[in-house]
Design an enzyme around this catalytic site. Sequence first.
Site, PDB file in Angstrom:
ATOM      1  N   LYS A   1      17.279   3.665   1.187  1.00  0.00           N
ATOM      2  CA  LYS A   1      18.158   3.629   2.253  1.00  0.00           C
ATOM      3  C   LYS A   1      19.351   2.786   1.802  1.00  0.00           C
ATOM      4  O   LYS A   1      19.214   1.616   1.956  1.00  0.00           O
ATOM      5  CB  LYS A   1      17.551   3.107   3.443  1.00  0.00           C
ATOM      6  CG  LYS A   1      16.337   4.031   4.254  1.00  0.00           C
ATOM      7  CD  LYS A   1      16.039   3.168   5.316  1.00  0.00           C
ATOM      8  CE  LYS A   1      14.596   3.086   5.704  1.00  0.00           C
ATOM      9  NZ  LYS A   1      14.210   2.260   6.854  1.00  0.00           N
TER      10      LYS A   1
ATOM     11  N   ASP B   1      14.610  -0.575   0.950  1.00  0.00           N
ATOM     12  CA  ASP B   1      15.423  -0.695   2.203  1.00  0.00           C
ATOM     13  C   ASP B   1      16.360  -1.657   2.141  1.00  0.00           C
ATOM     14  O   ASP B   1      17.577  -1.447   1.213  1.00  0.00           O
ATOM     15  CB  ASP B   1      14.414  -1.071   3.182  1.00  0.00           C
ATOM     16  CG  ASP B   1      15.010  -1.291   4.777  1.00  0.00           C
ATOM     17  OD1 ASP B   1      16.076  -0.413   4.919  1.00  0.00           O
ATOM     18  OD2 ASP B   1      14.455  -1.850   5.438  1.00  0.00           O
TER      19      ASP B   1
ATOM     20  N   PHE C   1      13.548   5.158  10.619  1.00  0.00           N
ATOM     21  CA  PHE C   1      12.320   4.562  10.131  1.00  0.00           C
ATOM     22  C   PHE C   1      11.364   5.690  10.008  1.00  0.00           C
ATOM     23  O   PHE C   1      11.290   6.509  10.629  1.00  0.00           O
ATOM     24  CB  PHE C   1      11.562   3.620  11.440  1.00  0.00           C
ATOM     25  CG  PHE C   1      10.683   2.725  10.672  1.00  0.00           C
ATOM     26  CD1 PHE C   1      10.999   1.488  10.092  1.00  0.00           C
ATOM     27  CD2 PHE C   1       9.380   3.110  10.524  1.00  0.00           C
ATOM     28  CE1 PHE C   1       9.821   0.893   9.520  1.00  0.00           C
ATOM     29  CE2 PHE C   1       8.182   2.305  10.343  1.00  0.00           C
ATOM     30  CZ  PHE C   1       8.744   1.301   9.699  1.00  0.00           C
TER      31      PHE C   1
ATOM     32  N   LYS D   1       0.847  -1.233   0.090  1.00  0.00           N
ATOM     33  CA  LYS D   1       0.123   0.049   0.076  1.00  0.00           C
ATOM     34  C   LYS D   1       0.910   1.234  -0.143  1.00  0.00           C
ATOM     35  O   LYS D   1       0.427   2.424  -0.237  1.00  0.00           O
ATOM     36  CB  LYS D   1      -0.896  -0.051   1.379  1.00  0.00           C
ATOM     37  CG  LYS D   1      -1.965  -1.112   1.231  1.00  0.00           C
ATOM     38  CD  LYS D   1      -2.483  -0.981   2.677  1.00  0.00           C
ATOM     39  CE  LYS D   1      -2.687  -2.463   3.272  1.00  0.00           C
ATOM     40  NZ  LYS D   1      -3.038  -2.447   4.565  1.00  0.00           N
ATOM     41  N   GLY D   2       2.170   1.261   0.390  1.00  0.00           N
ATOM     42  CA  GLY D   2       2.773   2.183   0.486  1.00  0.00           C
ATOM     43  C   GLY D   2       3.129   3.377  -0.608  1.00  0.00           C
ATOM     44  O   GLY D   2       3.107   4.459  -0.068  1.00  0.00           O
TER      45      GLY D   2
ATOM     46  N   ARG E   1      -0.029   6.833   7.583  1.00  0.00           N
ATOM     47  CA  ARG E   1       0.061   6.952   6.212  1.00  0.00           C
ATOM     48  C   ARG E   1      -0.661   8.232   5.531  1.00  0.00           C
ATOM     49  O   ARG E   1      -0.255   8.828   4.558  1.00  0.00           O
ATOM     50  CB  ARG E   1      -0.792   5.774   5.493  1.00  0.00           C
ATOM     51  CG  ARG E   1      -0.167   4.327   5.657  1.00  0.00           C
ATOM     52  CD  ARG E   1      -0.693   3.421   4.852  1.00  0.00           C
ATOM     53  NE  ARG E   1      -0.496   1.940   5.024  1.00  0.00           N
ATOM     54  CZ  ARG E   1       0.487   1.097   4.579  1.00  0.00           C
ATOM     55  NH1 ARG E   1       1.279   1.879   3.854  1.00  0.00           N
ATOM     56  NH2 ARG E   1       0.534  -0.071   4.883  1.00  0.00           N
TER      57      ARG E   1
ATOM     58  N   ASP F   1       3.962   3.694   6.571  1.00  0.00           N
ATOM     59  CA  ASP F   1       3.324   3.318   7.961  1.00  0.00           C
ATOM     60  C   ASP F   1       4.057   2.531   8.685  1.00  0.00           C
ATOM     61  O   ASP F   1       5.243   2.189   8.702  1.00  0.00           O
ATOM     62  CB  ASP F   1       2.065   2.401   7.626  1.00  0.00           C
ATOM     63  CG  ASP F   1       2.675   0.862   7.434  1.00  0.00           C
ATOM     64  OD1 ASP F   1       3.471   0.621   6.406  1.00  0.00           O
ATOM     65  OD2 ASP F   1       2.225   0.115   8.264  1.00  0.00           O
TER      66      ASP F   1
ATOM     67  N   GLU G   1       7.525   2.657  -5.898  1.00  0.00           N
ATOM     68  CA  GLU G   1       7.813   2.108  -4.572  1.00  0.00           C
ATOM     69  C   GLU G   1       7.976   3.283  -3.539  1.00  0.00           C
ATOM     70  O   GLU G   1       8.348   4.348  -4.125  1.00  0.00           O
ATOM     71  CB  GLU G   1       8.790   1.054  -4.564  1.00  0.00           C
ATOM     72  CG  GLU G   1       9.242   0.476  -3.305  1.00  0.00           C
ATOM     73  CD  GLU G   1       8.277  -0.367  -2.557  1.00  0.00           C
ATOM     74  OE1 GLU G   1       7.073   0.321  -2.396  1.00  0.00           O
ATOM     75  OE2 GLU G   1       8.159  -1.450  -2.466  1.00  0.00           O
ATOM     76  N   ASP G   2       7.448   3.100  -2.413  1.00  0.00           N
ATOM     77  CA  ASP G   2       7.598   4.203  -1.495  1.00  0.00           C
ATOM     78  C   ASP G   2       9.231   4.471  -0.878  1.00  0.00           C
ATOM     79  O   ASP G   2       9.735   5.344  -0.937  1.00  0.00           O
ATOM     80  CB  ASP G   2       6.693   4.099  -0.268  1.00  0.00           C
ATOM     81  CG  ASP G   2       6.565   2.849   0.592  1.00  0.00           C
ATOM     82  OD1 ASP G   2       7.255   1.905  -0.093  1.00  0.00           O
ATOM     83  OD2 ASP G   2       6.171   2.514   1.451  1.00  0.00           O
TER      84      ASP G   2
END
Length: 175
Positions: A130, A102, A151, A42-43, A164, A158, A98-99
């Site tokens: 990141k 990582d 984070f 969902k990001g 969000r 989220d 993509e949000d």
Amino acid sequence: MDLESVDIMYSEKEVADKVKELAATITRDYQGEELLVVGILKGAFIFMADLVRKIDLPLAVDFMSVSSYGSSTVSSGEVRINKDLDYSIKGKNVLIVEDIVDTGLTLNYIKGILQKREPKSIKICCLLDKPSRRKADISPEYIGYSIPDEFIVGYGLDYAEKYRNYPAVCILKKP
Ligand code: IMP
Ligand code: MG
């Protein structure tokens, strides 16, 4: 909003400017082509909604949903498809949105699956990266911000499904 638990990293205005800049680069790079923008739920939903409205090209959108993190802040490395794309990507210019990248394990897995479906091209656009956390060999072509190992919540991201809806990109303060 419970602003006690977050610090703003990039304001709503800064993010909007960054999204405009990314969209302008994408518009230039794909001149004369059509795009299929694939959002990872969902990001990516907020970033993608803002991004596609600034891309000046003929495009279609589709979504994929995968699980990776659950409600913890640590990557499990486990990726599962909950919802696949609705349409074929064969011969299409796919831009995965993509949000945040990582470890890169999620995108590595998704890219691998999509590549087998013979798209014309496949690129990745992420708002946040990141790089210090990378475990898979993934380098997004379009990156909003390269950030340290914090984070992040807000603007679609989220923690346990919360935050969000925060309009800015925020650092979640340690509990
Ligand atoms: P990766 O597979 O380790 O690259 O994880 C990518 C996914 O983990 C992202 O799509 C996010 O959903 C989630 N994630 C990674 N870092 C963060 C973060 O700082 N905040 C919120 N979600 C994150
Ligand atoms: Mg995600």
